[in-house]
Design a protein around this motif. Structure first.
Motif, PDB file in Angstrom:
ATOM      1  N   ASN A  90     -12.020   2.089   2.590  1.00  0.00           N
ATOM      2  CA  ASN A  90     -11.561   3.332   1.968  1.00  0.00           C
ATOM      3  C   ASN A  90     -10.750   3.000   0.721  1.00  0.00           C
ATOM      4  OD1 ASN A  90     -12.518   5.289   3.867  1.00  0.00           O
ATOM      5  ND2 ASN A  90     -10.903   4.629   5.267  1.00  0.00           N
ATOM      6  N   PRO A  99       0.838  -1.200   0.000  1.00  0.00           N
ATOM      7  CA  PRO A  99       0.000   0.000   0.000  1.00  0.00           C
ATOM      8  C   PRO A  99       0.875   1.253   0.000  1.00  0.00           C
ATOM      9  CG  PRO A  99      -0.214  -1.210   2.072  1.00  0.00           C
ATOM     10  CD  PRO A  99       0.672  -2.010   1.197  1.00  0.00           C
ATOM     11  N   HIS A 104      -7.795   3.310  -1.781  1.00  0.00           N
ATOM     12  CA  HIS A 104      -6.406   3.670  -1.547  1.00  0.00           C
ATOM     13  C   HIS A 104      -5.554   3.190  -2.721  1.00  0.00           C
ATOM     14  CE1 HIS A 104      -6.996  -0.358   0.165  1.00  0.00           C
ATOM     15  NE2 HIS A 104      -5.717  -0.568  -0.024  1.00  0.00           N
ATOM     16  N   GLU A 153       0.512   4.147   1.262  1.00  0.00           N
ATOM     17  CA  GLU A 153       0.589   4.861   2.541  1.00  0.00           C
ATOM     18  C   GLU A 153       1.067   3.970   3.684  1.00  0.00           C
ATOM     19  OE1 GLU A 153       0.206   8.151   2.670  1.00  0.00           O
ATOM     20  OE2 GLU A 153      -0.163   8.062   0.508  1.00  0.00           O
TER      21      GLU A 153
END
Length: 148
Positions: free
Chosen positions: A63, A54, A65, A56
């Protein structure tokens, strides 16, 4: 229906043998935790190796992403693909992804940004990466568990 202890034991032993055979005959390409620190897999036919994480550093639930995907060839060289797509879902629940992730950007050196990844519930998920380069097509499966 009534079972005796011996019948149950024999059934469980057959189930264990069947599971063992399935693991030997149908190996999982990659088993991962939640991929927050990255997950790697080699494609089914061995043409590519991928690493995905991911963007982040965490996998949020419910959510949208982004993920970052790195691709190398069998000689460990970064690869610029001609085609890349992602599908997946929850095989245990019989449904696909609740979103349609797509490659939004080629970042250079075999690195891609995937946008629109969404997991809407806890459990076991599979992501399937379809890779194409110079007419060579291959697939990598990543299995991850979201349990938080």
């Amino acid at each position: 229906m009534r079972y005796t202890h011996g019948v149950l034991v024999r059934c469980l032993e057959r189930l264990k043998i069947g599971c063992l055979i399935a693991v030997m005959v149908f190996p999982v390409i990659a088993i991962a935790g939640d991929c927050t620190s990255g997950c790697e897999a080699v494609t089914r036919d061995g043409h590519f190796r991928i690493s995905v994480a991911p963007a982040e550093g965490e996998v949020p639930l419910r959510n949208h992403h982004d993920w970052i995907l790195d691709v190398w060839d069998a000689n460990n060289n970064p690869v610029k693909l001609d085609g890349l797509s992602v599908t997946g879902g929850m095989p245990g629940h019989g449904h696909g992804l609740p979103s349609q992730p797509r490659v939004s950007e080629y970042l250079g050196e075999g690195r891609y940004r995937l946008t629109g990844v969404l997991f809407n519930m806890h459990g076991d998920w599979t992501l399937r990466f379809h890779l194409v380069r110079q007419g060579v097509q291959d697939v990598a499966d990543l299995e991850l568990t979201l349990d938080y």
